[in-house]
Design a protein around this motif. Sequence first.
Motif, PDB file in Angstrom:
ATOM      1  N   ILE A   1       4.359 -12.409   3.513  1.00  0.00           N
ATOM      2  CA  ILE A   1       4.781 -11.157   3.402  1.00  0.00           C
ATOM      3  C   ILE A   1       4.422 -10.307   2.069  1.00  0.00           C
ATOM      4  O   ILE A   1       3.978  -9.184   2.212  1.00  0.00           O
TER       5      ILE A   1
ATOM      6  N   LYS B   1       2.011  -5.350  -1.728  1.00  0.00           N
ATOM      7  CA  LYS B   1       2.763  -4.461  -0.488  1.00  0.00           C
ATOM      8  C   LYS B   1       1.706  -4.552   0.646  1.00  0.00           C
ATOM      9  O   LYS B   1       0.676  -4.992   0.492  1.00  0.00           O
ATOM     10  N   ASN B   2       2.103  -3.796   1.614  1.00  0.00           N
ATOM     11  CA  ASN B   2       1.142  -3.364   2.634  1.00  0.00           C
ATOM     12  C   ASN B   2       0.328  -2.258   2.053  1.00  0.00           C
ATOM     13  O   ASN B   2       0.269  -2.191   0.979  1.00  0.00           O
TER      14      ASN B   2
ATOM     15  N   GLU C   1       4.449  -4.098  10.373  1.00  0.00           N
ATOM     16  CA  GLU C   1       4.815  -5.513  10.290  1.00  0.00           C
ATOM     17  C   GLU C   1       6.233  -5.994  10.318  1.00  0.00           C
ATOM     18  O   GLU C   1       6.634  -7.051  10.599  1.00  0.00           O
TER      19      GLU C   1
ATOM     20  N   GLU D   1       8.014   0.069   8.533  1.00  0.00           N
ATOM     21  CA  GLU D   1       6.432  -0.652   8.623  1.00  0.00           C
ATOM     22  C   GLU D   1       6.296  -1.382  10.047  1.00  0.00           C
ATOM     23  O   GLU D   1       6.893  -2.323  10.464  1.00  0.00           O
TER      24      GLU D   1
ATOM     25  N   ALA E   1       1.509 -10.185  -0.286  1.00  0.00           N
ATOM     26  CA  ALA E   1       0.060 -10.371  -0.117  1.00  0.00           C
ATOM     27  C   ALA E   1      -0.676 -11.295  -1.267  1.00  0.00           C
ATOM     28  O   ALA E   1      -1.415 -12.407  -0.895  1.00  0.00           O
TER      29      ALA E   1
ATOM     30  N   SER F   1      -0.812  -4.857  12.132  1.00  0.00           N
ATOM     31  CA  SER F   1      -0.570  -4.663  10.820  1.00  0.00           C
ATOM     32  C   SER F   1      -0.668  -2.880  10.865  1.00  0.00           C
ATOM     33  O   SER F   1      -1.094  -2.062  11.812  1.00  0.00           O
TER      34      SER F   1
ATOM     35  N   THR G   1       1.876 -12.448   7.632  1.00  0.00           N
ATOM     36  CA  THR G   1       2.668 -11.502   7.880  1.00  0.00           C
ATOM     37  C   THR G   1       2.354 -10.109   7.298  1.00  0.00           C
ATOM     38  O   THR G   1       2.940  -9.121   7.555  1.00  0.00           O
ATOM     39  N   ASN G   2       1.408 -10.222   6.301  1.00  0.00           N
ATOM     40  CA  ASN G   2       0.965  -8.967   5.788  1.00  0.00           C
ATOM     41  C   ASN G   2      -0.664  -8.827   5.694  1.00  0.00           C
ATOM     42  O   ASN G   2      -1.034  -9.113   4.588  1.00  0.00           O
TER      43      ASN G   2
ATOM     44  N   LEU H   1       7.228  -4.975   2.137  1.00  0.00           N
ATOM     45  CA  LEU H   1       7.750  -5.323   3.218  1.00  0.00           C
ATOM     46  C   LEU H   1       9.025  -6.284   3.167  1.00  0.00           C
ATOM     47  O   LEU H   1       9.745  -6.226   4.213  1.00  0.00           O
TER      48      LEU H   1
END
Length: 381
Positions: free
Chosen positions: A193, A252-253, A307, A305, A195, A156, A236-237, A271
């Motif tokens: 992806i 988002k991330n 990820e 990013e 969150a 991450s 994935t996030n 992402l």
Amino acid sequence: MSLSRPALAVVMAAAVTFHAAVLAAPLEPTPSPTLPAATQSSAAVVAQVSFANQDDLNRMAGDLDIWQVDHGTRRATMLLMPAQVQRLRAEGRTVTVDVQATARLAAWPVQAAAQPAEGGIPSFPCYRTVEETYATLAQLAVDHPDLVQPVTIGQSWQSVTTSGGAGYPIEGVVLTSQALPGPKPVFFLMAAIHARELTTAEAATRFAEQLVQGYGVDADATWLLDHTAIHIAPQTNPDGRKKAESGLFWRKNINDSQSCFFDPNGVGIDLNRNSSFRWNQCTGFGCSSSDACSLTYRGPSAASEPEVQAVEAYMRAIFADQRGPLDSDTAPADASGVMVSLHSYAPLILYPWGWTQAPAPNADGLRTLGRKFGFYTGYDV
Ligand SMILES: [Zn+2]
């Protein structure tokens, strides 16, 4: 597959369009690209909005956060900011605010809730946390080494940029019967992806459990693990997911290298808008935003990013590139491989392209596969 059925948006790309699979997963319906997350959760309303037909609905889906669609009454339930309500009414649509649902939304965040004793996310004990998801994957590999191989797909943003053990790896599993040698066609399932789309990671994890526990018992699970290699990445996030698990309405991330002075919870990169393929080339409603505080902020550069870099590199490693270099190049009829990205919760099947209205090469095949997914799930295609 017979998952217990949370309503998901299934964004799929057959590897017959490899570039699409790796780089251009279609954009699922999104909130307004100009509004920060915290503002959305505090000022938004849930409303039913009229639409004329499927094309009209599809146009709205690029721009709006559609939660549910009733084709009988031609009303879509969605999350709207006041400006969007005004705009939709100015277009002549009927917009009916759902007072009760809006009140429930206003009760978010729920971070006051305690961690459930039996595990899971506060207020959502049926959904495993990032740590619990990874523990499940690891235990599956320990219990079924003949069927489950653990894999670390990447790291991450926080893990890459922070020392001292903060952040998370992106863990996955590869499910296939070791007793039958490959090569086998590949299926890649990724989830969460975004969150706050909590149910997607749980659905992917339960899919892995269902396949493994069904091997030798259920004919479909046995056939799938005998004759395909199924790669599953439920989280994935993970950085963003931990924010969402704390009760924030986080999408988002958590890359905060560009700050949002008016809203510290508005930082991060979408992402699902950061992929290297056609980055910042999508046109039309809801594609992506250059505003760092936007829910659809595309990031400073293509695949900036960690990820996204990790997922793209992983997919390049597991899928052969079966197409030519041009967007218009079709894949051969015997191309194999499928990827799906799970979103929540518009019940839709979306397939390439995402960046343009033009049909993708192999569009007929992609549409046919999408309809098959739609048949089993009941989702619109
Ligand atoms: Zn999403």
